[in-house]
Design a protein around this motif. Structure first.
Motif, PDB file in Angstrom:
ATOM      1  N   LEU A 145      15.134  11.818  11.187  1.00  0.00           N
ATOM      2  CA  LEU A 145      16.005  11.476  10.071  1.00  0.00           C
ATOM      3  C   LEU A 145      17.465  11.642  10.471  1.00  0.00           C
ATOM      4  O   LEU A 145      17.797  12.427  11.369  1.00  0.00           O
ATOM      5  N   ASP A 146      18.320  10.926   9.800  1.00  0.00           N
ATOM      6  CA  ASP A 146      19.751  11.115   9.956  1.00  0.00           C
ATOM      7  C   ASP A 146      20.154  12.440   9.305  1.00  0.00           C
ATOM      8  O   ASP A 146      19.704  12.766   8.210  1.00  0.00           O
ATOM      9  N   HIS A 147      20.969  13.233  10.006  1.00  0.00           N
ATOM     10  CA  HIS A 147      21.529  14.435   9.388  1.00  0.00           C
ATOM     11  C   HIS A 147      22.767  14.012   8.615  1.00  0.00           C
ATOM     12  O   HIS A 147      23.775  13.619   9.199  1.00  0.00           O
ATOM     13  N   GLN A 240       6.805  23.290  11.221  1.00  0.00           N
ATOM     14  CA  GLN A 240       6.900  23.970  12.513  1.00  0.00           C
ATOM     15  C   GLN A 240       8.339  24.099  12.997  1.00  0.00           C
ATOM     16  O   GLN A 240       8.726  25.146  13.512  1.00  0.00           O
ATOM     17  N   ALA A 241       9.119  23.027  12.871  1.00  0.00           N
ATOM     18  CA  ALA A 241      10.502  23.092  13.362  1.00  0.00           C
ATOM     19  C   ALA A 241      11.302  21.927  12.808  1.00  0.00           C
ATOM     20  O   ALA A 241      10.753  20.887  12.455  1.00  0.00           O
ATOM     21  N   VAL A 242      12.617  22.120  12.757  1.00  0.00           N
ATOM     22  CA  VAL A 242      13.546  21.012  12.546  1.00  0.00           C
ATOM     23  C   VAL A 242      14.677  21.213  13.540  1.00  0.00           C
ATOM     24  O   VAL A 242      15.320  22.264  13.575  1.00  0.00           O
ATOM     25  N   TYR A 243      14.891  20.216  14.383  1.00  0.00           N
ATOM     26  CA  TYR A 243      15.911  20.286  15.419  1.00  0.00           C
ATOM     27  C   TYR A 243      17.103  19.415  15.040  1.00  0.00           C
ATOM     28  O   TYR A 243      16.982  18.472  14.255  1.00  0.00           O
ATOM     29  N   GLY A 244      18.235  19.725  15.663  1.00  0.00           N
ATOM     30  CA  GLY A 244      19.450  18.963  15.397  1.00  0.00           C
ATOM     31  C   GLY A 244      19.660  17.803  16.337  1.00  0.00           C
ATOM     32  O   GLY A 244      20.621  17.034  16.171  1.00  0.00           O
ATOM     33  N   ASP A 245      18.751  17.652  17.319  1.00  0.00           N
ATOM     34  CA  ASP A 245      18.783  16.533  18.252  1.00  0.00           C
ATOM     35  C   ASP A 245      17.462  16.526  19.013  1.00  0.00           C
ATOM     36  O   ASP A 245      16.589  17.372  18.776  1.00  0.00           O
ATOM     37  N   SER A 255      25.194  18.956  13.757  1.00  0.00           N
ATOM     38  CA  SER A 255      24.083  18.226  14.368  1.00  0.00           C
ATOM     39  C   SER A 255      24.064  16.773  13.912  1.00  0.00           C
ATOM     40  O   SER A 255      24.223  16.498  12.722  1.00  0.00           O
ATOM     41  N   PRO A 256      23.847  15.838  14.835  1.00  0.00           N
ATOM     42  CA  PRO A 256      23.850  14.422  14.451  1.00  0.00           C
ATOM     43  C   PRO A 256      22.532  13.941  13.838  1.00  0.00           C
ATOM     44  O   PRO A 256      22.513  12.941  13.133  1.00  0.00           O
TER      45      PRO A 256
END
Length: 264
Positions: A145-147, A240-245, A255-256
């Motif tokens: 997804l777009d941040h 489990q996780a959400v990353y910024g890239d 984070s983009p």
């Protein structure tokens, strides 16, 4: 779900998609990594909104068994041409909200912000329920997804609202004509909807406009972090996780992207 307003625009978009959409930094390596983990568990991969196969074909080239689903017959026609000779990839025309493939997968991915084409809670819930049914025990879901950048959303809701700005120029892949693009964004805060309008102009040898194609408004839902996490929890996914890239850096203010990892 957002769709093109006419068949001409949908076909033109499919024909030129590979020239206008680039990989995100680290994206393909990330999907190869999670695909390898899925294969270690003995499962295949489903990509939803696969388009012309930008991601799915890379996975198939690496030896993974892949199914790609998309609603656009024009996109899938190009994907099929690009995958001639591959025995480990299958293309399916279908709706990401209500698909039924009579198969479960160890990994389901939705790259390229495609989930944001679902504009209502009902559409989002229907899609996630369909995904849940198609994941094997322990299977994982990856959603890109777009941040959301609230300053940009504010800008396109007021200052730049509906104003066309120049985009990419490229040569059409089949007839070689030069194509000039322009885009206009606007934003509806009440519905969290970003609206994109695109114009493509094909130029003749003298630089005059020989053909003009307009998409009409494409509506994209601007999903925020806890909104999506709440959806996952409600529908029985294990966050489990959400990353910024795609390098798996922590999600922070700058984070983009948001790269979500969930399991069943």
């Amino acid at each position: 779900m957002s769709q093109f307003s006419n068949e001409t625009a949908a076909k033109f978009y499919a024909e030129t998609y590979d020239l206008t959409i680039s990989d995100w930094p680290g994206e393909i390596d990330f999907y190869l990594k999670v695909a390898a983990e899925a294969r270690a568990g003995g499962g295949s991969i489903l990509e939803l909104a696969c388009g012309t196969g930008r991601v799915a074909l890379r996975l198939a080239e690496a030896g993974f068994d892949v199914v790609g689903l998309d609603h656009s017959p024009f996109m899938l026609e190009i994907a099929e041409r690009k995958s001639v000779g591959f025995s480990n990839i299958r293309w399916v025309q279908g709706d990401m909200r209500t698909f039924n493939l009579d198969q479960t997968f160890a990994l389901i991915i939705i790259p390229g912000h495609a989930f944001q084409n679902l504009n209502t809670t009902e559409e989002q819930v229907s899609c996630l329920r369909s995904i849940h049914r198609h994941l094997s025990s322990g299977g994982r879901l990856i959603v890109h997804l777009d941040h959301q950048d609230v300053s940009w959303l504010s800008e396109i809701s007021v200052k730049k609202k509906g104003k066309f700005e120049p985009g990419k120029e490229f040569h059409h892949p089949t007839n070689g004509t030069l194509v000039r693009s322009s885009h206009a964004w606007s934003y509806e805060p009440a519905t969290q909807t970003a609206i994109l309008e695109t114009i493509w102009e094909e130029l003749d040898g003298a630089g005059n406009v020989a053909n003009r194609i307009e998409t009409g408004p494409i509506r994209l839902h601007c999903t925020f972090r806890f909104e999506f996490e709440h959806l996952l929890n409600l529908l029985g996914f294990q966050f489990q996780a959400v990353y910024g890239d795609f390098f798996m850096d922590q999600l922070d203010d700058d984070s983009p992207e948001m790269v979500w990892v969930a399991a069943v």
